[in-house]
Design a protein around this motif. Structure first.
Motif, PDB file in Angstrom:
ATOM      1  N   GLN A  51       0.847  -1.189   0.000  1.00  0.00           N
ATOM      2  CA  GLN A  51       0.000   0.000   0.000  1.00  0.00           C
ATOM      3  C   GLN A  51       0.890   1.249   0.000  1.00  0.00           C
ATOM      4  OE1 GLN A  51      -3.731  -0.301   0.165  1.00  0.00           O
ATOM      5  NE2 GLN A  51      -2.861  -2.199  -0.636  1.00  0.00           N
ATOM      6  N   PHE A  52       0.625   2.149  -0.937  1.00  0.00           N
ATOM      7  CA  PHE A  52       1.434   3.356  -1.077  1.00  0.00           C
ATOM      8  C   PHE A  52       0.610   4.595  -0.751  1.00  0.00           C
ATOM      9  CE2 PHE A  52       3.573   0.277  -3.753  1.00  0.00           C
ATOM     10  CZ  PHE A  52       4.910   0.526  -3.522  1.00  0.00           C
ATOM     11  N   LEU A  53       1.253   5.530  -0.063  1.00  0.00           N
ATOM     12  CA  LEU A  53       0.670   6.859   0.122  1.00  0.00           C
ATOM     13  C   LEU A  53       0.984   7.682  -1.115  1.00  0.00           C
ATOM     14  CD1 LEU A  53      -0.481   9.296   1.756  1.00  0.00           C
ATOM     15  CD2 LEU A  53       1.860   9.647   2.597  1.00  0.00           C
ATOM     16  N   ALA A  54      -0.032   8.263  -1.728  1.00  0.00           N
ATOM     17  CA  ALA A  54       0.165   9.067  -2.937  1.00  0.00           C
ATOM     18  C   ALA A  54      -0.673  10.333  -2.854  1.00  0.00           C
ATOM     19  CB  ALA A  54      -0.216   8.272  -4.186  1.00  0.00           C
ATOM     20  N   GLU A  55      -0.172  11.367  -3.490  1.00  0.00           N
ATOM     21  CA  GLU A  55      -0.887  12.634  -3.540  1.00  0.00           C
ATOM     22  C   GLU A  55      -1.376  12.874  -4.969  1.00  0.00           C
ATOM     23  OE1 GLU A  55       0.049  16.635  -1.357  1.00  0.00           O
ATOM     24  OE2 GLU A  55       1.083  16.668  -3.291  1.00  0.00           O
ATOM     25  N   LEU A  56      -2.697  12.909  -5.153  1.00  0.00           N
ATOM     26  CA  LEU A  56      -3.307  13.102  -6.465  1.00  0.00           C
ATOM     27  C   LEU A  56      -3.557  14.587  -6.705  1.00  0.00           C
ATOM     28  CD1 LEU A  56      -5.939  10.233  -6.214  1.00  0.00           C
ATOM     29  CD2 LEU A  56      -3.748  10.136  -7.386  1.00  0.00           C
ATOM     30  N   ARG A  57      -3.162  15.038  -7.882  1.00  0.00           N
ATOM     31  CA  ARG A  57      -3.368  16.436  -8.268  1.00  0.00           C
ATOM     32  C   ARG A  57      -4.473  16.486  -9.316  1.00  0.00           C
ATOM     33  NH1 ARG A  57       1.729  19.459  -7.252  1.00  0.00           N
ATOM     34  NH2 ARG A  57       3.036  18.037  -6.008  1.00  0.00           N
ATOM     35  N   ILE A  58      -5.543  17.206  -9.016  1.00  0.00           N
ATOM     36  CA  ILE A  58      -6.700  17.270  -9.899  1.00  0.00           C
ATOM     37  C   ILE A  58      -6.399  18.201 -11.077  1.00  0.00           C
ATOM     38  CG2 ILE A  58      -9.157  17.777 -10.059  1.00  0.00           C
ATOM     39  CD1 ILE A  58      -8.411  15.435  -8.231  1.00  0.00           C
ATOM     40  N   GLY A  59      -6.586  17.674 -12.312  1.00  0.00           N
ATOM     41  CA  GLY A  59      -6.283  18.448 -13.516  1.00  0.00           C
ATOM     42  C   GLY A  59      -7.486  19.230 -14.022  1.00  0.00           C
ATOM     43  N   THR A 117     -13.869  14.518 -12.179  1.00  0.00           N
ATOM     44  CA  THR A 117     -14.350  14.631 -10.800  1.00  0.00           C
ATOM     45  C   THR A 117     -14.579  16.082 -10.375  1.00  0.00           C
ATOM     46  OG1 THR A 117     -12.081  14.662  -9.955  1.00  0.00           O
ATOM     47  CG2 THR A 117     -13.157  12.518 -10.158  1.00  0.00           C
ATOM     48  N   LEU A 118     -14.327  17.017 -11.251  1.00  0.00           N
ATOM     49  CA  LEU A 118     -14.548  18.430 -10.911  1.00  0.00           C
ATOM     50  C   LEU A 118     -16.013  18.633 -10.535  1.00  0.00           C
ATOM     51  CD1 LEU A 118     -12.461  20.222 -13.710  1.00  0.00           C
ATOM     52  CD2 LEU A 118     -11.856  19.953 -11.305  1.00  0.00           C
ATOM     53  N   GLY A 119     -16.227  19.309  -9.406  1.00  0.00           N
ATOM     54  CA  GLY A 119     -17.595  19.545  -8.954  1.00  0.00           C
ATOM     55  C   GLY A 119     -18.153  18.439  -8.076  1.00  0.00           C
ATOM     56  N   ARG A 120     -17.409  17.332  -7.884  1.00  0.00           N
ATOM     57  CA  ARG A 120     -17.846  16.245  -7.015  1.00  0.00           C
ATOM     58  C   ARG A 120     -16.894  16.160  -5.828  1.00  0.00           C
ATOM     59  NH1 ARG A 120     -17.240  11.369 -10.889  1.00  0.00           N
ATOM     60  NH2 ARG A 120     -18.124  10.191  -9.138  1.00  0.00           N
ATOM     61  N   ASN A 121     -17.363  15.611  -4.723  1.00  0.00           N
ATOM     62  CA  ASN A 121     -16.453  15.464  -3.586  1.00  0.00           C
ATOM     63  C   ASN A 121     -15.615  14.200  -3.751  1.00  0.00           C
ATOM     64  OD1 ASN A 121     -17.749  13.140  -2.216  1.00  0.00           O
ATOM     65  ND2 ASN A 121     -19.436  14.583  -1.907  1.00  0.00           N
ATOM     66  N   ALA A 122     -14.501  14.135  -3.034  1.00  0.00           N
ATOM     67  CA  ALA A 122     -13.522  13.062  -3.208  1.00  0.00           C
ATOM     68  C   ALA A 122     -14.108  11.693  -2.850  1.00  0.00           C
ATOM     69  CB  ALA A 122     -12.281  13.350  -2.367  1.00  0.00           C
ATOM     70  N   ALA A 123     -14.867  11.633  -1.763  1.00  0.00           N
ATOM     71  CA  ALA A 123     -15.431  10.344  -1.349  1.00  0.00           C
ATOM     72  C   ALA A 123     -16.357   9.781  -2.415  1.00  0.00           C
ATOM     73  CB  ALA A 123     -16.179  10.512  -0.026  1.00  0.00           C
ATOM     74  N   ALA A 163     -16.812  20.254  -3.015  1.00  0.00           N
ATOM     75  CA  ALA A 163     -16.520  19.844  -4.389  1.00  0.00           C
ATOM     76  C   ALA A 163     -15.054  20.055  -4.735  1.00  0.00           C
ATOM     77  CB  ALA A 163     -17.403  20.617  -5.361  1.00  0.00           C
ATOM     78  N   LEU A 164     -14.516  19.145  -5.558  1.00  0.00           N
ATOM     79  CA  LEU A 164     -13.125  19.251  -6.007  1.00  0.00           C
ATOM     80  C   LEU A 164     -12.996  20.309  -7.103  1.00  0.00           C
ATOM     81  CD1 LEU A 164     -12.190  15.460  -6.203  1.00  0.00           C
ATOM     82  CD2 LEU A 164     -11.456  17.104  -4.458  1.00  0.00           C
TER      83      LEU A 164
END
Length: 598
Positions: A228-236, A241-247, A266-267
């Motif tokens: 399992q890796f910790l990663a940081e996702l950058r929204i483009g 997913t723009l306008g939706r929450n992460a969950a 919202a993201l």
């Protein structure tokens, strides 16, 4: 009453028996047994030539398998399969199947089996399996069943589908062609499809529910959860997913992804979402969210650096050694990206457990035993490992060259299509397709070794040589006469089952063409002597030639999956013999009712 077989025939039967025992016992590697078999044939026929032949003719027979069109076809198809993998051309199909597998693994296997069976009815068995092999390997690492528990069942489904039409396999065409030349009316493409589909419906529960339980788990990590890796996702800017929450965006991945830190509400573009998940699932998450794990400028820089030295991008796992200079530093301030043109896209903590607060802030320092997920050219990744005292784990995974995916798909489709309509033999069209893959850069010539398996190549050559020896020495003809002696007092269903079993044994020990060439004339002879219609006997031969589940040498697709599933000879026997029994009983019964032989 038939006499004893000739000395050459007895030797051929004995050699085949010894080879089969060697494979089943597992005391020697498949390659060694195959080479010893070829050597025995060469030395035996050189010392004791066949009647009317020179000593050197035996050498030609023993070694001609290495230049046989079947082996060339297998190698070419492996190269084209490598092109599909390297370009990521199969990822859309893999994602579709993955969605089904995530809902339910058992349902996913059923869908895959039905898909494989359907495709192989109109497309040659080998290309179908080549298409599915990498998909199943990817699914095995993303929560599906281990590849060793799925590949033999899928291969069985492919073989059953190929049996359902006259164009499903070259063996079907050979049997129908011989029968037509001997006076049987021509058969249409779907002439016997209903019989096979009915038998498939009976066999499917065994293939789907029981066969995987009979197979070992040969996955590299022994069935344990992947790192399992910790990663940081950058929204483009183009993220879905723009306008939706992460969950909400990550809900389709269920418990495969752990949300650690994310914006409220919202993201938006440039938002960052921290997750913990496996490497394979991380790639699916990035694709689904339209996100990256490194700044866009860094992504462009490492891609440009790799292109300048003529390499593909790769992703590797690097473990931090006790003497590494990275111990005690943070990823953001370590200077790895600037010094080595690589991007750290994830980190796994193997000897400690970070709190949610530490994960959320990413302020904790790197420590001995942590594993970095690094992206860059192999030259850059290797330089980083050497400079910072890092240990590379399990090699590296290439990043697909997705721009060439449509081209790779087109090459495969054209190659298979040309063979399908009869414009070119499959050996020529596959070889041409492999060359086009090289010329267009879908497959790099220095990476072709990853596509080819030495074990498969030697095994194919040995099986071709054994098939030729059985035929040339008269062993096949003697065996066929011996089998025929016991058929006269059997009812029609028993005769059909016996003919089917004879050809099944022959095809699992020798080759499909040998079984077809010997079995079809026998069917005509038995029809005249026993007063049974010729067509059901010919179909019994055709079906028997396709029941090649019990040995890896029985058919080329059996050998294609051997390396990928890390199978032993006994795995085929343990799962194949019950399936052969089911199919023989079901098919012979269906033929009795279809042709009113009761």
């Amino acid at each position: 009453m038939i006499g004893l077989p000739s000395g050459h025939a007895m030797a051929a039967i004995g050699l085949t028996t010894v080879m089969f025992y060697g494979f089943v016992s597992g005391r020697l590697r498949i390659e060694i047994i195959s080479l010893l078999t070829i050597s025995a044939i060469a030395l035996g026929l050189y010392t004791f030539p066949l009647t009317g032949q020179r000593a050197t003719d035996g050498l030609k027979l023993a070694f001609e398998g290495f230049g046989n069109y079947a082996l060339i076809t297998i190698c070419a198809l492996m190269v084209m399969g490598r092109g599909l993998v390297a370009t990521g051309a199969l990822e859309p199909a893999a994602r579709a199947l993955t969605r089904v597998w995530r809902l339910n693994a058992t349902l996913g296997l059923l869908v895959t089996l039905v898909l494989a069976m359907t495709m192989s009815m109109l497309v040659n068995d080998t290309p179908v399996l080549v298409l599915l092999l990498p998909i199943m390997a990817a699914l095995a690492t993303s929560g599906g069943m281990p590849a060793s528990k799925t590949l033999i069942p899928i291969n069985s489904a492919v073989l059953i589908g190929g049996m359902a039409t006259t164009i499903g396999t070259s063996t079907n065409l050979l049997v129908v062609s011989i029968a037509t030349d001997m006076g049987l009316p021509p058969m249409s493409v779907f002439h016997f499809t209903p019989v096979v589909l009915a038998a498939a419906a009976v066999a499917l529960p065994f293939i789907w529910l029981i066969m995987p339980r009979l197979l070992p788990d040969n996955s590299p990590e022994g069935g344990h959860l992947p790192r399992q890796f910790l990663a940081e996702l950058r929204i483009g800017t183009q993220s879905s997913t723009l306008g939706r929450n992460a969950a909400e965006a990550l809900r389709p991945f269920g418990n495969e992804v752990r949300l650690v830190d994310y914006p409220d509400g919202a993201l938006a573009t440039d938002d960052r979402v921290r997750v913990v998940t496996s490497h394979s699932v991380l790639e699916d998450v990035m694709r689904a969210m339209g996100a990256t794990t490194a700044p866009a400028a860094l992504e462009e820089r490492i891609a440009r650096a790799a292109k300048n030295i003529g390499e593909d991008l790769a992703i590797a796992e690097l473990a931090i050694a006790p003497d590494s200079g990275l111990t005690g530093t943070r990823i953001a301030t370590s200077g790895i990206a600037e010094a080595h043109d690589v991007a750290v896209i994830g980190i796994h903590q193997s000897r400690r457990s970070w709190s949610d607060n530490e994960l959320a802030t990413a302020e904790a320092t790197m420590a001995e035993g942590d594993i970095l997920l690094v992206k860059g050219s192999m030259t850059a990744v290797t330089a980083l490992a050497r400079a910072e005292s890092l240990l590379m784990l399990d090699g590296a995974k290439e990043v697909p060259r997705t721009a060439k995916a449509p081209l790779a798909l087109a090459v495969m489709a054209v190659s298979v299509g040309l063979a399908r309509v009869g414009i070119l033999p499959i050996a020529i069209s596959a070889l041409a397709g492999a060359i086009v893959m090289f010329v267009t850069g879908c497959v790099h010539f220095d990476k072709v070794g990853r596509a080819l398996s030495a074990k498969v190549i030697v095994l194919v050559a040995a099986s071709i040589a054994v098939g030729r020896v059985i035929l040339e020495t008269g062993a096949a003809e003697w065996l066929s006469q011996l089998i025929a002696l016991g058929l006269y007092d059997l009812p029609a269903g028993g005769v059909l089952a016996a003919v089917m079993l004879f050809n099944t044994v022959l095809t699992n020990f020798a080759s499909n063409p040998t079984a077809a060439a010997v079995g079809t004339p026998i069917a005509f002879s038995l029809a005249q002597k026993l007063g049974i219609p010729t067509e059901p006997l010919v179909l019994a031969v055709l079906f028997g030639c396709n029941l090649c589940y019990a040995t890896p040498v029985a058919y080329q697709t059996n050998m294609l999956i051997m390396s990928a599933g890390d199978y032993r000879f006994g795995d085929y026997t343990r799962t194949g013999l019950p399936l052969v029994l089911i199919m023989v009983v079901t098919l012979s019964t269906l033929l009795v009712f279809r042709y009113h032989l009761y």
